[in-house]
Design an enzyme around this catalytic site. Sequence first.
Site, PDB file in Angstrom:
ATOM      1  N   ILE A  84       2.751   2.405   7.038  1.00 32.24           N
ATOM      2  CA  ILE A  84       0.793   3.208   7.952  1.00 32.24           C
ATOM      3  C   ILE A  84       0.699   2.388   9.014  1.00 32.24           C
ATOM      4  O   ILE A  84       0.655   2.698  10.124  1.00 32.24           O
ATOM      5  CB  ILE A  84      -0.212   4.246   7.078  1.00 32.24           C
ATOM      6  CG1 ILE A  84      -1.215   2.780   6.671  1.00 32.24           C
ATOM      7  CG2 ILE A  84       0.511   4.272   6.070  1.00 32.24           C
ATOM      8  CD1 ILE A  84      -1.919   3.108   6.879  1.00 32.24           C
ATOM      9  N   ASP A  85       1.234   0.803   8.661  1.00 32.60           N
ATOM     10  CA  ASP A  85       0.379  -0.205  10.027  1.00 32.60           C
ATOM     11  C   ASP A  85       1.532  -0.114  11.066  1.00 32.60           C
ATOM     12  O   ASP A  85       1.018  -0.506  12.402  1.00 32.60           O
ATOM     13  CB  ASP A  85      -0.329  -1.685   9.851  1.00 32.60           C
ATOM     14  CG  ASP A  85      -0.825  -1.780   9.118  1.00 32.60           C
ATOM     15  OD1 ASP A  85      -2.050  -1.119   8.810  1.00 32.60           O
ATOM     16  OD2 ASP A  85      -1.194  -2.821   8.035  1.00 32.60           O
ATOM     17  N   GLY A 109       0.764  -1.263   0.003  1.00 36.78           N
ATOM     18  CA  GLY A 109       0.202  -0.054  -0.057  1.00 36.78           C
ATOM     19  C   GLY A 109       0.758   1.140   0.125  1.00 36.78           C
ATOM     20  O   GLY A 109       2.058   1.592   0.959  1.00 36.78           O
TER      21      GLY A 109
END
Length: 388
Positions: free
Chosen positions: A133-134, A12
């Site tokens: 982003i996790d 992503g």
Amino acid sequence: MSETIVIAQGGGPTAVINQTLAGAVLEARRRHPGCRVLGARHGVRGIRDGHYVDLGGRSEDELRRIAATPSAALGSTRDKPDAAYCETILAGLRKVSADAFIYIGGNDTAGTQQILTEASGGSMAFVHAPKTIDNDLEQNDHTPGFISAAEFVASAFLSVDLDFRALPGIYAGIVMGRHAGFLTAASAAWRLDEDSGPHLVYVPERAFERARFVDDVKATMARHGRCIIALSEGISSASGRSLVEDLIPAEMLERDAHGNVRLSGTDLGQAIERILAEDLKGVRARVDTFGYLPRGNIGMISPVDAQEAFDAGVFAFDAATRGGGSVALQEEDGKTVIRLVPLSAVAGKTRHMPDDFLEPDENRLSAKGHAYLDRLLPRRFDPGMPFV
């Protein structure tokens, strides 16, 4: 003989992934002016298909503008190569006489680099540059992309809480995070005081129970007159499966190339809406699914996140000259330092949010969780308390 460096982006996109790309390219040109830098289009698919762009010929001004732009400039992919696919990738790299391959991505990307390292027999260097982003990469205190996404989430929940002070009710926001709850926890980073939302935080690391959820909401409504809830899209039931898997028949579940169940749709939001409608009748309620909005928001790019992502790219090129590995952002005396760690320490592994970031038996952040977020997310907005 000049070197050839191949760079690709996987997984992503984020708000700062192109900073890492630019950092690696500019460092390669600075240290080895004659080297060739090729960008593979759409991750390893570009290597497989021989689809490259010449990054070495781009001006520094153009690279800096690309760096400041969210999303993956080279295009990305969700492909998870097996051994056979990796042989095809190796053949593609050898065809362009690559000396090193830098792959920017998460733990699956690190896994690809580990397979390629083992299959190549040391003929070239493979580097994993972190991106997600996790915030779920082992060996990392935090990852490039997390801070910008977390600031979006923190500001969104601050704004929603102010909204629901004016028109009380229940609000639930569903935030990305398949296995790790860091991004959802960031919803509480900019709370104004003990009365502020989010009042309840639900993450994948703790089992979700409907009855307990309803009781928590009722208690919060009684105390505050409103209830702001942050939920990870990956919250799981007591069975250990994601709540989405428990709610939807197996034949209707969508999966990506990695076998992951699609969590980013509206199914979980609709399930939460049903719970609130059935068990808290007559109460004003709203459920929103944030989806992709936090991960590449152009208005919430953190300067710190951008600089660290760029520095990770610079370090990735240096790692390529040292034989490869995984680039890691670590914390030392309250500061971020960048180190090289073995690919095996990151590949295919998931870093979970520590349990003590939440209060024992309560769905709210602990002092330790707040301290971690305070270090990474200094408040950018402080509306004061404009209520009488």
